[in-house]
Design an enzyme around this catalytic site. Structure first.
Site, PDB file in Angstrom:
ATOM      1  CE  LYS A 170     -19.081  22.473-125.325  1.00 41.97           C
ATOM      2  NZ  LYS A 170     -19.400  23.820-125.855  1.00 41.97           N
ATOM      3  CB  SER A 216     -18.192  26.338-123.218  1.00 39.44           C
ATOM      4  OG  SER A 216     -19.036  26.094-124.334  1.00 39.44           O
ATOM      5  CB  SER A 239     -18.719  28.081-126.935  1.00 39.91           C
ATOM      6  OG  SER A 239     -19.208  28.743-125.794  1.00 39.91           O
TER       7      SER A 239
END
Length: 263
Positions: free
Chosen positions: A122, A203, A227
């Site tokens: 990420k 997210s 997330s």
């Protein structure tokens, strides 16, 4: 690690510590009409488990270069629609060649389960290489990190190949509370690979979508409040959020020291 059971394909997002594995499970691969499955020497890469990939390495049916080329091709063809990957590592093929050389010198067998395996991380997880670490924001584009994040350091020590950075909700969805899930200024809007108009959640949107669409063998995400679990759920995968503190958060752009975790 990926496996198969009752019509479902299972994929692991990451091995984050010697005593902990993060498992996700993915349904049948989307976009099956867009790309044909790639195989070499009778070995099918798409949906292969990590142990199967390692066995293919050992048997000489697959190389890390071939594996990286497969994922780079998937990203090239699918990412223009899915926007799951914000950036690819320009050194990925070089790292794959190094892994292949190491395996050859070791007689075809290396103990690490992640050796030569491509990993997407990420974009809020620091990597000290040619990749940016921006949390999806142009504000950090071009900035230099002091060192690898703790989890990235472990991945490198295991011989994993950092394939690139996964897209996310900008600033892990703390840019604005009304911003769309999976949107960032750098990465654009991440799409659900099964229903392009559906909310992909966030997210860690790109981390979930990339695995669901077979754009990487392994991915890392982060969670403060849903997330990992939420995008995993809506993109046809199952995510596990490690207990806070179980995995290193060093080098991860923070939101809450009481809640942040890498998974």
């Amino acid at each position: 690690m990926k496996s198969h059971c009752s019509g479902y394909s299972w994929a692991a997002m990451a091995i984050l510590a010697p005593y902990f594995s993060f498992i996700i499970f993915a349904h049948e691969t989307p976009f099956h009409t867009v790309l044909h499955n790639y195989s070499t020497e009778g070995f099918s890469i798409e949906e292969a488990t990590i142990p199967e990939i390692q066995q293919a390495f050992k048997a000489g049916k697959l190389t890390s270069r071939g594996l990286v080329e497969f994922y780079l091709d998937r990203i090239k063809k699918l990412n223009q629609r899915l926007h799951a990957v914000i950036e690819v590592n320009p050194d990925a093929l070089l790292l794959a060649d190094i892994a292949d050389t190491q395996r050859l010198k070791a007689g075809g067998t290396i103990e690490s389960a992640l050796h030569g395996i491509p990993v997407l991380i990420k974009d809020n997880i620091a990597s000290k290489d040619k990749l940016n670490t921006t949390a999806g924001s142009f504000a950090l584009l071009g900035s230099k990190v002091a060192r690898d994040a703790g989890v990235v350091n472990k991945l490198r020590k295991s011989g994993a190949i950092i394939l690139g950075k996964a897209s996310l909700s900008e600033w892990a969805h703390f840019r604005a509370f009304n911003a769309p899930s999976g949107w960032s200024a750098r990465g654009g809007q991440v799409k659900n690979p099964y229903v392009l108009t559906a909310d992909p959640s966030g997210s860690s949107t790109g981390s979930a979508v990339a695995v669901a669409a077979n754009m990487a063998a392994v991915t890392l995400g982060t969670e403060t409040d849903g997330s990992i679990l939420s995008p995993s759920s809506v993109n046809g995968v199952v995510g596990i959020k490690p207990t806070v503190g179980l995995t290193s958060r060093a080098g991860v752009i923070p939101i809450s020291h009481h809640q942040d975790t890498v998974g």
